[in-house]
Design an enzyme around this catalytic site. Structure first.
Site, PDB file in Angstrom:
ATOM      1  N   ASP A 142       0.043 -21.157  17.596  1.00 37.15           N
ATOM      2  CA  ASP A 142       1.224 -21.418  16.779  1.00 37.15           C
ATOM      3  C   ASP A 142       2.323 -20.416  17.120  1.00 37.15           C
ATOM      4  O   ASP A 142       2.076 -19.380  17.756  1.00 37.15           O
ATOM      5  CB  ASP A 142       0.875 -21.328  15.293  1.00 37.15           C
ATOM      6  CG  ASP A 142      -0.060 -22.444  14.848  1.00 37.15           C
ATOM      7  OD1 ASP A 142       0.057 -23.563  15.388  1.00 37.15           O
ATOM      8  OD2 ASP A 142      -0.919 -22.185  13.980  1.00 37.15           O
ATOM      9  N   HIS A 168       0.654 -25.640  22.019  1.00 38.80           N
ATOM     10  CA  HIS A 168       0.811 -25.644  20.566  1.00 38.80           C
ATOM     11  C   HIS A 168      -0.430 -26.169  19.845  1.00 38.80           C
ATOM     12  O   HIS A 168      -0.583 -25.976  18.633  1.00 38.80           O
ATOM     13  CB  HIS A 168       2.029 -26.488  20.173  1.00 38.80           C
ATOM     14  CG  HIS A 168       2.730 -25.984  18.946  1.00 38.80           C
ATOM     15  ND1 HIS A 168       2.079 -25.315  17.932  1.00 38.80           N
ATOM     16  CD2 HIS A 168       4.039 -26.057  18.558  1.00 38.80           C
ATOM     17  CE1 HIS A 168       2.939 -25.001  16.981  1.00 38.80           C
ATOM     18  NE2 HIS A 168       4.136 -25.435  17.337  1.00 38.80           N
TER      19      HIS A 168
END
Length: 421
Positions: A398, A394
């Site tokens: 995204d 992450h």
């Protein structure tokens, strides 16, 4: 003056190595570049070569010994040259970068020193240590259990003895590494030391699962057209033969790798590395493919996969996988990947999540292709379906970015003609 033979950094991530087998005996003449020994690194079994000519004066450690990079394993010098009982250990060196030259050997300083602490007793005479073809893990298990490899029928390539061949072979009581049962009772467990590969896998998993904030995206893909395209391609080239004389067939995994590479070209945000203080977005697409080997897994890299044809990917993946199972990959063949694919479909696994291979930011876990009833145009029909799960770092990828990549991959696999445009 005599020269130390060092445990060299034979791979970019190697911190220690296990000397599998000496290739030069004490007293043998040695030329620069001659193979002195086989060393099990964290990824493969590689050759330790001579950095100076002379005579192999002494082995300071027996086969089976694990030493840190930079430690002394033997001595080369002039015939009849006097040396001490052991050479002075060299300072530990840092692992070399991929493709970097191996460290030069340091001169010996003759002193009277006790046998090196890192040395371990040689296996008992009952264990065969000659020219029987066996994998490093099989040799280790045989040594621990006191099994004579000469009496074991190998099922590996060219009759090579592998770990599974030792499952039903009785261990010699004096050498079995297990609990000590009362006379007449079977041992309750067997301890097998970690291989260099398994140590590295454990270390890298801890580096990935803990620090990397990972999320997962799963998609189900209709594989009917891919299946038909693969059958048509293989049927149309049945007369084609590889150098080995076998039909060159394209696998479902080859098509998946091709599609992943094409999708990464459209979504460069997923073709990236996390570099602590920056994100490195790669202009080249190098797809790592997870290959299960005897005591772990390794990820050979298909470089510039987006620029290669299915035939090229198929041939290269087979060749790399074969040498990976033989632990004969060069460091540059399993490093530098920009994205990974792990396929367990052949084991009838429907869906799973794969662990990211740092510094890469993503890995695709591929399940099996199975026939199942689905609704299509208002009708229930049977279609081949496959589930894939994308693991994302992450810090780099995204949710919407990963979802867009999967959408493109799904489109390409459901319409495989898109791969040839």
């Amino acid at each position: 003056m005599a020269t130390n033979v060092l445990m060299e950094a034979l791979s970019p991530t190697m911190e220690e190595g296990r000397l599998v087998e000496w290739k030069k005996r004490e007293g043998d003449t040695v030329a620069t570049g001659d193979v002195l020994a086989e060393v099990e690194t964290d990824k493969a079994v590689m050759d330790l070569v001579a950095r100076a000519p002379g005579v192999m004066l002494k082995h300071l450690v027996p086969a089976g010994t694990t030493l840190a990079v930079g430690k002394v394993v033997g001595v080369i010098g002039k015939a009849g040259e006097e040396i001490s009982a052991a050479a002075v250990p060299a300072p530990a060196s840092t692992p070399a970068a991929a493709g970097a030259a191996a460290p030069k050997a340091a001169p010996v300083t003759p002193v009277a020193v006790a046998q090196p602490a890192a040395a371990v007793p040689a296996p008992a005479a009952a264990v065969t240590t000659g020219r029987v073809k066996a994998s490093p893990l099989a040799k280790k298990i045989a040594a621990d259990r006191g099994v004579d490899l000469a009496r074991v029928q190998g099922s590996g390539p060219e009759g090579r003895v592998v770990a599974r061949d030792l499952e039903q072979v009785a261990a010699a009581p004096a050498l079995a590494t297990a609990s000590r049962p009362v006379a007449g009772e079977a041992a309750s467990f067997t301890d097998v030391p970690l291989s260099q590969l398994r140590k590295t896998i454990a270390k890298r998993l801890a580096q990935s699962i803990g620090p990397v904030p990972t999320f997962y995206l799963t998609s189900e893909i209709d594989m009917e057209r891919v299946w038909e395209a693969r059958e048509a391609l293989n049927a149309g080239s049945a007369a084609d033969r590889s150098e080995a004389g076998k039909a060159s067939k394209i696998s479902i995994n080859d098509i998946i790798i091709k599609a992943v590479a094409a999708a990464l070209r459209q979504h460069p945000a997923c073709n990236a590395w996390w570099q602590d203080d920056r994100i490195r977005y790669w202009n080249d697409v190098h797809v790592s493919m997870a290959v299960a080997i005897e005591d772990g897994l390794i990820t050979p890299v298909i470089r510039h996969a987006d620029q290669k044809s299915l035939r090229q990917i198929s041939a290269e993946s087979r060749e790399l996988a074969g040498r990976a199972r033989e632990r004969r990959l060069a460091p540059e063949e399993y490093t530098g990947g920009t994205f990974s694919v792990s396929n367990l479909g052949m084991f009838e696994i429907d869906q799973f999540t794969a662990v990211i291979n740092p510094p890469e930011a993503g890995i695709l876990a591929v399940g099996g292709t199975v026939q199942k009833p689905v609704v299509q145009d208002g009708q229930v029909v049977v279609r081949r379906r496959m589930r894939v799960t994308l693991s994302c770092d992450h810090r780099v990828i995204d949710g919407a970015t990963g979802a867009a990549f999967l959408k493109t991959l799904k489109l390409m696999l459901e319409n495989p003609l898109a791969l040839v445009w």
